[in-house]
Design an enzyme around this catalytic site. Structure first.
Site, PDB file in Angstrom:
ATOM      1  CG  HIS A  79      -0.141   0.199   2.522  1.00 54.48           C
ATOM      2  ND1 HIS A  79       0.573  -0.825   3.103  1.00 54.48           N
ATOM      3  CD2 HIS A  79       0.054   1.282   3.319  1.00 54.48           C
ATOM      4  CE1 HIS A  79       1.152  -0.388   4.207  1.00 54.48           C
ATOM      5  NE2 HIS A  79       0.868   0.894   4.355  1.00 54.48           N
ATOM      6  CG  ASP A  97       1.476   5.307   4.612  1.00 55.91           C
ATOM      7  OD1 ASP A  97       1.045   4.141   4.643  1.00 55.91           O
ATOM      8  OD2 ASP A  97       2.619   5.627   5.000  1.00 55.91           O
ATOM      9  CG  HIS A 112       5.054   1.316   2.782  1.00 61.06           C
ATOM     10  ND1 HIS A 112       4.489   2.460   2.272  1.00 61.06           N
ATOM     11  CD2 HIS A 112       4.470   1.118   3.995  1.00 61.06           C
ATOM     12  CE1 HIS A 112       3.615   2.942   3.126  1.00 61.06           C
ATOM     13  NE2 HIS A 112       3.560   2.141   4.186  1.00 61.06           N
ATOM     14  NE  ARG A 139       2.352   6.147   9.020  1.00 65.08           N
ATOM     15  CZ  ARG A 139       1.310   5.599   8.397  1.00 65.08           C
ATOM     16  NH1 ARG A 139       1.429   4.404   7.838  1.00 65.08           N
ATOM     17  NH2 ARG A 139       0.158   6.215   8.329  1.00 65.08           N
TER      18      ARG A 139
HETATM   19  C1  SIN Z   1       3.272   1.305   7.529  1.00 64.34           C
HETATM   20  O1  SIN Z   1       2.608   0.639   6.739  1.00 64.34           O
HETATM   21  O2  SIN Z   1       3.259   2.513   7.519  1.00 64.34           O
HETATM   22  C2  SIN Z   1       4.163   0.579   8.505  1.00 64.34           C
HETATM   23  C3  SIN Z   1       5.367   0.023   7.852  1.00 64.34           C
HETATM   24  C4  SIN Z   1       6.205  -0.766   8.793  1.00 64.34           C
HETATM   25  O3  SIN Z   1       5.842  -0.914   9.963  1.00 64.34           O
HETATM   26  O4  SIN Z   1       7.243  -1.261   8.376  1.00 64.34           O
END
Ligand code: SIN
Length: 281
Positions: A100, A102, A253, A268
């Site tokens: 996905h 974000d 990612h 994050r």
């Molecule tokens: C996310 O999808 O933003 C998290 C990615 C991760 O935890 O590696």
């Protein structure tokens, strides 16, 4: 591109570069210019051993853009700007397991996400990245031209909405009533690099505009399989203090869920983007 004040090294695979020789808390103006250039060139940049406090994480994020708070994730205590990406040893599910990018369910999606590793498992727990500009460029000319004329519907409802709660397993999300659909071009002109990027993703894109879900599925799945080939993807293995900063308009990612029985805790921050423009036909 040549860099003079930082060392930028592509990581193995098809996506991303590590930036060395820098303390992100104390960048010179020249280093800051070059870090921005590396971000545009590679789509995702990685830093090691930075040991940012939450306040320093916020300060670093604000250098890029205003913070675009994620309304579904649990915030870090005392820091509403920072989302917690946590998996406890007894949890089975993790956040972000499918490919996905974000906030594509927002009309103005977040420009990028800055993920800081706080606690990592003894092995596993990598994040995979895919380069959706290179992936688009590698499609055949006929398919590229067809996709340039299309839009897609993106939604948060099936992931974070009230009826989706039954699929959350041991994950907790908030604001289930604040969900909705938006439409974005399938191929965007990247606002910084000017490159074309394939702007659909497996988590939030539900169908092409004017197509049913059933009709959309085979082509979407073809595009997902195409863009996640080894030649477009890389794996980043975390250490405490590592940072990844990815461009949500240039990469996808996914967080690999292969460390059962251990904790993984990441912080994050998502930073604000701009309205997206379709690539010209
Ligand atoms: C996310 O999808 O933003 C998290 C990615 C991760 O935890 O590696």
């Amino acid at each position: 591109m040549g860099y003079e004040t930082i060392d930028v090294r592509k990581i193995d695979g098809g996506c991303g570069a590590e930036v060395l020789g820098i303390d992100v808390k104390a960048m010179s103006n020249r280093q800051w210019d070059e870090v921005q250039a590396a971000f545009v060139e590679h789509g995702v940049i990685f830093f090691r051993d930075q040991d940012l406090t939450p306040d320093q994480h916020i300060a670093f994020a604000r250098r890029w853009a205003p913070i675009d708070i994620n309304r579904y994730f649990t915030p870090v205590a005392g820091y509403p700007e920072i989302a917690e990406v946590r998996k406890e040893p007894d949890q089975k599910r993790n956040i972000g397991e499918r490919w996905h990018t974000d906030h594509t369910y927002d009309q103005i999606p977040a420009m990028g996400s800055i993920l800081v590793a706080r606690e990592v498992p003894s092995q596993g727990g990598a994040t995979l990245f895919a380069n959706i500009c290179d992936a688009f460029d590698a499609l055949s000319d006929g398919l590229k031209q067809t996709l340039r004329g299309m839009n897609a519907v993106h939604s948060s409802a099936h992931i974070f909405g009230t009826t989706a709660k039954k699929n959350h397993g041991d994950l907790t999300f908030h604001n289930a009533e604040q969900v909705g659909d938006v439409i974005h071009p399938v191929v965007i002109r990247h606002p910084l690099s000017g490159r074309e990027a394939l702007y659909v993703n497996a988590d939030f894109t539900v169908r092409f505009e004017g197509w049913s879900k059933e009709d959309s599925k085979p082509l979407l799945e073809y595009l997902y399989a195409h863009a996640t080939q080894d030649r477009f993807t890389s794996a980043f293995q975390w250490r405490p203090g590592s940072i990844a900063f990815w461009d949500n308009r240039a990469t996808w990612h996914r967080a690999v869920n292969d460390y059962q029985g251990e904790r993984r805790l990441m912080h994050r921050i998502t930073v604000a983007g701009c309205a997206l423009e379709a690539a010209a036909r």
